[in-house]
Motif scaffolding. Sequence first.
Motif, PDB file in Angstrom:
ATOM      1  N   UNK A 189      47.544  57.729  47.538  1.00  0.00           N
ATOM      2  CA  UNK A 189      47.044  57.394  46.202  1.00  0.00           C
ATOM      3  C   UNK A 189      46.755  55.909  46.104  1.00  0.00           C
ATOM      4  N   UNK A 190      47.694  55.090  46.574  1.00  0.00           N
ATOM      5  CA  UNK A 190      47.521  53.640  46.512  1.00  0.00           C
ATOM      6  C   UNK A 190      46.288  53.180  47.282  1.00  0.00           C
ATOM      7  N   UNK A 191      46.045  53.825  48.429  1.00  0.00           N
ATOM      8  CA  UNK A 191      44.926  53.413  49.263  1.00  0.00           C
ATOM      9  C   UNK A 191      43.564  53.708  48.676  1.00  0.00           C
ATOM     10  N   UNK A 192      43.516  54.601  47.695  1.00  0.00           N
ATOM     11  CA  UNK A 192      42.219  54.933  47.090  1.00  0.00           C
ATOM     12  C   UNK A 192      41.891  54.081  45.861  1.00  0.00           C
ATOM     13  N   UNK A 193      42.896  53.387  45.318  1.00  0.00           N
ATOM     14  CA  UNK A 193      42.695  52.683  44.051  1.00  0.00           C
ATOM     15  C   UNK A 193      41.637  51.592  44.163  1.00  0.00           C
ATOM     16  N   UNK A 194      41.849  50.624  45.048  1.00  0.00           N
ATOM     17  CA  UNK A 194      40.951  49.478  45.109  1.00  0.00           C
ATOM     18  C   UNK A 194      39.532  49.840  45.568  1.00  0.00           C
ATOM     19  N   UNK A 195      39.361  50.699  46.597  1.00  0.00           N
ATOM     20  CA  UNK A 195      37.983  51.089  46.949  1.00  0.00           C
ATOM     21  C   UNK A 195      37.237  51.747  45.797  1.00  0.00           C
ATOM     22  N   UNK A 196      37.919  52.634  45.063  1.00  0.00           N
ATOM     23  CA  UNK A 196      37.258  53.303  43.942  1.00  0.00           C
ATOM     24  C   UNK A 196      36.937  52.324  42.815  1.00  0.00           C
ATOM     25  N   UNK A 197      37.864  51.422  42.530  1.00  0.00           N
ATOM     26  CA  UNK A 197      37.649  50.446  41.457  1.00  0.00           C
ATOM     27  C   UNK A 197      36.480  49.532  41.805  1.00  0.00           C
ATOM     28  N   UNK A 198      36.399  49.107  43.060  1.00  0.00           N
ATOM     29  CA  UNK A 198      35.300  48.231  43.480  1.00  0.00           C
ATOM     30  C   UNK A 198      33.961  48.942  43.325  1.00  0.00           C
ATOM     31  N   UNK A 199      33.903  50.211  43.739  1.00  0.00           N
ATOM     32  CA  UNK A 199      32.659  50.976  43.631  1.00  0.00           C
ATOM     33  C   UNK A 199      32.244  51.134  42.164  1.00  0.00           C
ATOM     34  N   UNK A 200      33.206  51.478  41.319  1.00  0.00           N
ATOM     35  CA  UNK A 200      32.906  51.725  39.909  1.00  0.00           C
ATOM     36  C   UNK A 200      32.623  50.437  39.156  1.00  0.00           C
ATOM     37  N   UNK A 201      33.411  49.391  39.433  1.00  0.00           N
ATOM     38  CA  UNK A 201      33.329  48.170  38.629  1.00  0.00           C
ATOM     39  C   UNK A 201      32.169  47.261  39.003  1.00  0.00           C
ATOM     40  N   UNK A 202      31.605  47.409  40.185  1.00  0.00           N
ATOM     41  CA  UNK A 202      30.487  46.532  40.568  1.00  0.00           C
ATOM     42  C   UNK A 202      29.318  46.640  39.595  1.00  0.00           C
ATOM     43  N   UNK A 203      28.799  47.846  39.329  1.00  0.00           N
ATOM     44  CA  UNK A 203      27.719  47.937  38.332  1.00  0.00           C
ATOM     45  C   UNK A 203      28.206  47.630  36.916  1.00  0.00           C
ATOM     46  N   UNK A 204      29.443  48.019  36.604  1.00  0.00           N
ATOM     47  CA  UNK A 204      29.972  47.748  35.264  1.00  0.00           C
ATOM     48  C   UNK A 204      30.098  46.244  35.030  1.00  0.00           C
ATOM     49  N   UNK A 205      30.616  45.521  36.034  1.00  0.00           N
ATOM     50  CA  UNK A 205      30.779  44.073  35.897  1.00  0.00           C
ATOM     51  C   UNK A 205      29.431  43.379  35.757  1.00  0.00           C
ATOM     52  N   UNK A 206      28.429  43.859  36.491  1.00  0.00           N
ATOM     53  CA  UNK A 206      27.089  43.287  36.360  1.00  0.00           C
ATOM     54  C   UNK A 206      26.541  43.512  34.959  1.00  0.00           C
ATOM     55  N   UNK A 207      26.747  44.699  34.425  1.00  0.00           N
ATOM     56  CA  UNK A 207      26.301  45.002  33.065  1.00  0.00           C
ATOM     57  C   UNK A 207      27.019  44.109  32.054  1.00  0.00           C
ATOM     58  N   UNK A 208      28.331  43.951  32.207  1.00  0.00           N
ATOM     59  CA  UNK A 208      29.089  43.109  31.281  1.00  0.00           C
ATOM     60  C   UNK A 208      28.628  41.661  31.348  1.00  0.00           C
ATOM     61  N   UNK A 209      28.300  41.195  32.557  1.00  0.00           N
ATOM     62  CA  UNK A 209      27.833  39.820  32.720  1.00  0.00           C
ATOM     63  C   UNK A 209      26.537  39.577  31.953  1.00  0.00           C
ATOM     64  N   UNK A 210      25.696  40.599  31.917  1.00  0.00           N
ATOM     65  CA  UNK A 210      24.418  40.462  31.220  1.00  0.00           C
ATOM     66  C   UNK A 210      24.558  40.584  29.705  1.00  0.00           C
ATOM     67  N   UNK A 211      25.598  41.289  29.236  1.00  0.00           N
ATOM     68  CA  UNK A 211      25.722  41.589  27.817  1.00  0.00           C
ATOM     69  C   UNK A 211      26.777  40.757  27.097  1.00  0.00           C
ATOM     70  N   UNK A 212      27.754  40.237  27.822  1.00  0.00           N
ATOM     71  CA  UNK A 212      28.883  39.535  27.207  1.00  0.00           C
ATOM     72  C   UNK A 212      28.955  38.112  27.740  1.00  0.00           C
ATOM     73  N   UNK A 213      29.314  37.184  26.893  1.00  0.00           N
ATOM     74  CA  UNK A 213      29.448  35.795  27.327  1.00  0.00           C
ATOM     75  C   UNK A 213      30.588  35.664  28.331  1.00  0.00           C
ATOM     76  N   UNK A 214      30.511  34.619  29.155  1.00  0.00           N
ATOM     77  CA  UNK A 214      31.533  34.413  30.174  1.00  0.00           C
ATOM     78  C   UNK A 214      32.895  34.193  29.535  1.00  0.00           C
ATOM     79  N   UNK A 215      32.924  33.487  28.418  1.00  0.00           N
ATOM     80  CA  UNK A 215      34.196  33.249  27.727  1.00  0.00           C
ATOM     81  C   UNK A 215      34.842  34.562  27.320  1.00  0.00           C
ATOM     82  N   UNK A 216      34.045  35.461  26.760  1.00  0.00           N
ATOM     83  CA  UNK A 216      34.580  36.752  26.331  1.00  0.00           C
ATOM     84  C   UNK A 216      35.013  37.609  27.517  1.00  0.00           C
ATOM     85  N   UNK A 217      34.343  37.452  28.649  1.00  0.00           N
ATOM     86  CA  UNK A 217      34.766  38.173  29.851  1.00  0.00           C
ATOM     87  C   UNK A 217      36.164  37.731  30.284  1.00  0.00           C
ATOM     88  N   UNK A 218      36.412  36.432  30.197  1.00  0.00           N
ATOM     89  CA  UNK A 218      37.756  35.934  30.516  1.00  0.00           C
ATOM     90  C   UNK A 218      38.794  36.524  29.566  1.00  0.00           C
TER      91      UNK A 218
END
Length: 207
Positions: free
Chosen positions: A145-174
């Motif tokens: 279970x532990x070994x699947x967490x980070x690979x899955x999060x990286x796959x899912x969060x890469x497009x999500x993080x890019x979307x957040x970067x375009x829609x939310x200010x850097x301060x709010x991301x912090x």
Amino acid sequence: MSREKKKTLWTKNYSCITIATILSAIGGEAMNLPISLLVFEETQSTILSAFIMVCGILPDLLLSVFVAPLIDKGNKKRWIVGLDLLMIGVYILMGSWVMHHEFCYGLYVAMTLALGTISVFYFLSYDAWYPDLIPVGFEQKGYAVSGTVYPLIIIVMSPVATFLYEKISMANLFFVAAAIGMISVVIESLIREERKHATSGYSFAQY
């Protein structure tokens, strides 16, 4: 209660550490990619962007061997919770600064080095504590279970993080990353400290 723990992997302790790990991974990935995008956007330099990435992994290369004996002798839960709170503090300070100042490359270098250093202590503490939170007899499933967490999060969060970067200010991301980290701390605080192995420590020379 002890019989119940032997029957299932998902005890309170294991469930809490798994949820906290997922939240920590989400918070970290929510910042890593946006920071890289911001640095490249502001500097238009692949070298400076690459240097930021190097700063993130440099503490791990230099400190891991020396930090491990210190971590092993301490209280793992205190290390984890304390380091999460320290990381939250860095996010809040950065968010507050970014709200009122222009981009400063040197500050992001310092922040990346600080977060990289915190991460060295955090992941060593996590690796030392995690085996104690897996119910006896479920070690293989627990690590699976532990070994699947980070690979899955990286796959899912890469497009999500890019979307957040375009829609939310850097301060709010912090601030968002800080909020996620605080939820993780609350969940980690619910874990009961356990240690399956011998409590006797060892010297640095023995290590």
